[in-house]
Design a protein around this motif. Structure first.
Motif, PDB file in Angstrom:
ATOM      1  N   MET A 117       0.854  -1.202   0.000  1.00 18.84           N
ATOM      2  CA  MET A 117       0.000   0.000   0.000  1.00 18.84           C
ATOM      3  C   MET A 117       0.889   1.250   0.000  1.00 18.84           C
ATOM      4  O   MET A 117       1.759   1.394   0.856  1.00 18.84           O
ATOM      5  N   LEU A 118       0.662   2.120  -0.966  1.00 22.27           N
ATOM      6  CA  LEU A 118       1.519   3.298  -1.096  1.00 22.27           C
ATOM      7  C   LEU A 118       0.995   4.510  -0.330  1.00 22.27           C
ATOM      8  O   LEU A 118       1.769   5.245   0.295  1.00 22.27           O
ATOM      9  N   LEU A 119      -0.314   4.742  -0.352  1.00 24.20           N
ATOM     10  CA  LEU A 119      -0.839   6.002   0.154  1.00 24.20           C
ATOM     11  C   LEU A 119      -2.143   5.807   0.919  1.00 24.20           C
ATOM     12  O   LEU A 119      -3.039   5.101   0.462  1.00 24.20           O
ATOM     13  N   SER A 120      -2.218   6.433   2.097  1.00 24.33           N
ATOM     14  CA  SER A 120      -3.443   6.425   2.911  1.00 24.33           C
ATOM     15  C   SER A 120      -3.994   7.847   3.004  1.00 24.33           C
ATOM     16  O   SER A 120      -3.274   8.765   3.400  1.00 24.33           O
ATOM     17  N   PHE A 121      -5.258   8.016   2.634  1.00 29.99           N
ATOM     18  CA  PHE A 121      -5.948   9.290   2.828  1.00 29.99           C
ATOM     19  C   PHE A 121      -6.698   9.223   4.159  1.00 29.99           C
ATOM     20  O   PHE A 121      -7.521   8.324   4.366  1.00 29.99           O
ATOM     21  N   VAL A 122      -6.411  10.152   5.059  1.00 30.12           N
ATOM     22  CA  VAL A 122      -7.072  10.202   6.366  1.00 30.12           C
ATOM     23  C   VAL A 122      -8.005  11.412   6.364  1.00 30.12           C
ATOM     24  O   VAL A 122      -7.566  12.554   6.207  1.00 30.12           O
ATOM     25  N   ILE A 153      -6.953  10.048  -8.716  1.00 29.02           N
ATOM     26  CA  ILE A 153      -5.501   9.963  -8.597  1.00 29.02           C
ATOM     27  C   ILE A 153      -4.979   8.833  -9.485  1.00 29.02           C
ATOM     28  O   ILE A 153      -5.633   7.798  -9.664  1.00 29.02           O
ATOM     29  N   SER A 154      -3.806   9.040 -10.049  1.00 26.79           N
ATOM     30  CA  SER A 154      -3.277   8.073 -11.026  1.00 26.79           C
ATOM     31  C   SER A 154      -2.522   6.936 -10.328  1.00 26.79           C
ATOM     32  O   SER A 154      -1.340   6.702 -10.559  1.00 26.79           O
ATOM     33  N   LEU A 155      -3.235   6.253  -9.460  1.00 30.52           N
ATOM     34  CA  LEU A 155      -2.739   5.059  -8.789  1.00 30.52           C
ATOM     35  C   LEU A 155      -3.759   3.946  -8.973  1.00 30.52           C
ATOM     36  O   LEU A 155      -4.963   4.218  -9.073  1.00 30.52           O
ATOM     37  N   SER A 156      -3.305   2.717  -8.991  1.00 27.66           N
ATOM     38  CA  SER A 156      -4.263   1.618  -9.022  1.00 27.66           C
ATOM     39  C   SER A 156      -5.009   1.590  -7.691  1.00 27.66           C
ATOM     40  O   SER A 156      -4.497   2.055  -6.667  1.00 27.66           O
ATOM     41  N   LYS A 157      -6.202   1.050  -7.704  1.00 26.82           N
ATOM     42  CA  LYS A 157      -7.029   1.047  -6.501  1.00 26.82           C
ATOM     43  C   LYS A 157      -6.421   0.223  -5.371  1.00 26.82           C
ATOM     44  O   LYS A 157      -6.790   0.396  -4.209  1.00 26.82           O
ATOM     45  N   ASP A 158      -5.494  -0.656  -5.700  1.00 29.50           N
ATOM     46  CA  ASP A 158      -4.821  -1.453  -4.672  1.00 29.50           C
ATOM     47  C   ASP A 158      -3.699  -0.683  -3.985  1.00 29.50           C
ATOM     48  O   ASP A 158      -3.179  -1.130  -2.970  1.00 29.50           O
ATOM     49  N   ASP A 159      -3.329   0.459  -4.561  1.00 28.98           N
ATOM     50  CA  ASP A 159      -2.178   1.196  -4.048  1.00 28.98           C
ATOM     51  C   ASP A 159      -2.544   2.308  -3.072  1.00 28.98           C
ATOM     52  O   ASP A 159      -1.654   2.982  -2.542  1.00 28.98           O
ATOM     53  N   TYR A 160      -3.854   2.539  -2.853  1.00 24.08           N
ATOM     54  CA  TYR A 160      -4.224   3.570  -1.879  1.00 24.08           C
ATOM     55  C   TYR A 160      -5.503   3.170  -1.160  1.00 24.08           C
ATOM     56  O   TYR A 160      -6.274   2.346  -1.630  1.00 24.08           O
ATOM     57  N   GLU A 161      -5.687   3.773   0.000  1.00 25.40           N
ATOM     58  CA  GLU A 161      -6.864   3.516   0.816  1.00 25.40           C
ATOM     59  C   GLU A 161      -7.444   4.840   1.309  1.00 25.40           C
ATOM     60  O   GLU A 161      -6.736   5.844   1.415  1.00 25.40           O
ATOM     61  N   VAL A 162      -8.729   4.817   1.615  1.00 26.90           N
ATOM     62  CA  VAL A 162      -9.430   5.973   2.165  1.00 26.90           C
ATOM     63  C   VAL A 162      -9.901   5.609   3.573  1.00 26.90           C
ATOM     64  O   VAL A 162     -10.605   4.614   3.753  1.00 26.90           O
ATOM     65  N   ILE A 163      -9.485   6.408   4.552  1.00 27.08           N
ATOM     66  CA  ILE A 163      -9.891   6.181   5.940  1.00 27.08           C
ATOM     67  C   ILE A 163     -10.731   7.372   6.384  1.00 27.08           C
ATOM     68  O   ILE A 163     -10.249   8.507   6.416  1.00 27.08           O
ATOM     69  N   ILE A 164     -11.993   7.109   6.693  1.00 25.65           N
ATOM     70  CA  ILE A 164     -12.905   8.152   7.169  1.00 25.65           C
ATOM     71  C   ILE A 164     -13.198   7.912   8.638  1.00 25.65           C
ATOM     72  O   ILE A 164     -13.540   6.804   9.044  1.00 25.65           O
ATOM     73  N   ILE A 165     -13.021   8.960   9.439  1.00 23.72           N
ATOM     74  CA  ILE A 165     -13.351   8.887  10.852  1.00 23.72           C
ATOM     75  C   ILE A 165     -14.432   9.931  11.104  1.00 23.72           C
ATOM     76  O   ILE A 165     -14.191  11.135  11.004  1.00 23.72           O
ATOM     77  N   ILE A 197      -4.292   3.382  12.201  1.00 26.05           N
ATOM     78  CA  ILE A 197      -4.707   2.207  11.425  1.00 26.05           C
ATOM     79  C   ILE A 197      -4.267   2.270   9.966  1.00 26.05           C
ATOM     80  O   ILE A 197      -4.505   1.325   9.206  1.00 26.05           O
ATOM     81  N   SER A 198      -3.627   3.358   9.565  1.00 29.92           N
ATOM     82  CA  SER A 198      -3.231   3.507   8.161  1.00 29.92           C
ATOM     83  C   SER A 198      -2.187   2.460   7.787  1.00 29.92           C
ATOM     84  O   SER A 198      -1.374   2.039   8.608  1.00 29.92           O
ATOM     85  N   LYS A 199      -2.199   2.073   6.518  1.00 34.56           N
ATOM     86  CA  LYS A 199      -1.280   1.047   6.028  1.00 34.56           C
ATOM     87  C   LYS A 199      -0.316   1.577   4.971  1.00 34.56           C
ATOM     88  O   LYS A 199       0.641   0.889   4.615  1.00 34.56           O
ATOM     89  N   GLY A 200      -0.555   2.759   4.454  1.00 36.77           N
ATOM     90  CA  GLY A 200       0.257   3.274   3.362  1.00 36.77           C
ATOM     91  C   GLY A 200       1.649   3.691   3.796  1.00 36.77           C
ATOM     92  O   GLY A 200       1.882   4.020   4.961  1.00 36.77           O
ATOM     93  N   LYS A 201       2.566   3.706   2.846  1.00 38.72           N
ATOM     94  CA  LYS A 201       3.902   4.236   3.126  1.00 38.72           C
ATOM     95  C   LYS A 201       3.806   5.735   3.409  1.00 38.72           C
ATOM     96  O   LYS A 201       4.587   6.273   4.197  1.00 38.72           O
TER      97      LYS A 201
END
Length: 203
Positions: free
Chosen positions: A1-6, A26-38, A81-85
């Motif tokens: 996982m490259l990028l986490s949006f918090v 964003i020009s990343l595959s869907k496996d390369d980033y995550e969205v975390i909503i709190i 809880i983020s997983k991205g670099k």
């Protein structure tokens, strides 16, 4: 996982889809980033709108609920809880500008502990381009804080997770949490990359 949006949320129904749409471009595959909503106990349709958009677009996402603890607490939970670099902390009523050049730098495995860039301020009657960086260059954390270029905002910065995962926002703070977090996180950094690109649209 490259990028986490918090993304902390509270009663942003009607706006959260705009934010998430910009992220989905964003020009990343869907496996390369995550969205975390709190979510901080929204009383409107925020979570339904967010979940509908995220599931429809098959994005990797996590939604956490908290009871009126504020943005500082929300961001602390998101970082934990983020997983991205890398971590990009986005306000729920704004947009990112998904410049492919920024993504290429992330993919290139830069040694930068922080990547920061220019932004747009959108007012009711005009848009103001904030040119904080006119050329690509590196600064140490001390140099960055001494020049105070780019302000203490969170959203025009992408943090390398291992440089901030031990940091915390001051629980219960409402106006100074960005500044305090940035000072504590940045002061010991050795490599901050400043980019003459526009990466964020602040409403």
């Amino acid at each position: 996982m490259l990028l986490s949006f918090v993304i902390p949320t509270y009663n942003v129904g009607g706006k959260i889809e705009m934010c998430l749409t910009s992220i989905s471009r964003i020009s990343l595959s869907k496996d390369d980033y995550e969205v975390i909503i709190i979510d901080d106990s929204s009383t409107d349709n925020t979570i339904n709108e967010a979940e509908e958009f995220l599931s429809k677009n098959m994005l990797s996402y996590t939604i956490l609920m908290q009871k009126k603890e504020g943005q500082a607490s929300a961001r602390n939970k998101g970082i934990k809880i983020s997983k991205g670099k890398y971590i990009w902390m986005v306000d729920s009523d704004d947009e990112i500008i998904p410049d492919p050049a920024i993504v290429e730098i992330l993919i290139a495995d830069s040694n930068a502990e922080l990547i920061t860039f220019n932004y747009e301020e959108v007012w009711s009657d005009h848009t103001s381009l904030q040119y904080k960086y006119l050329k690509e260059h590196y600064l140490t954390g001390i140099e960055f804080l001494e020049t105070a270029v780019g302000g203490s905002y969170l959203w025009n910065k992408i943090y390398r997770r291992d440089s901030v995962q031990s940091m915390k926002f001051i629980e219960g703070s409402t106006h100074i949490e960005d500044m305090c977090f940035n000072v504590n996180a940045i002061i010991n950094m050795k490599s901050i990359l400043c980019l003459p690109l526009f990466g964020y649209r602040y409403y």
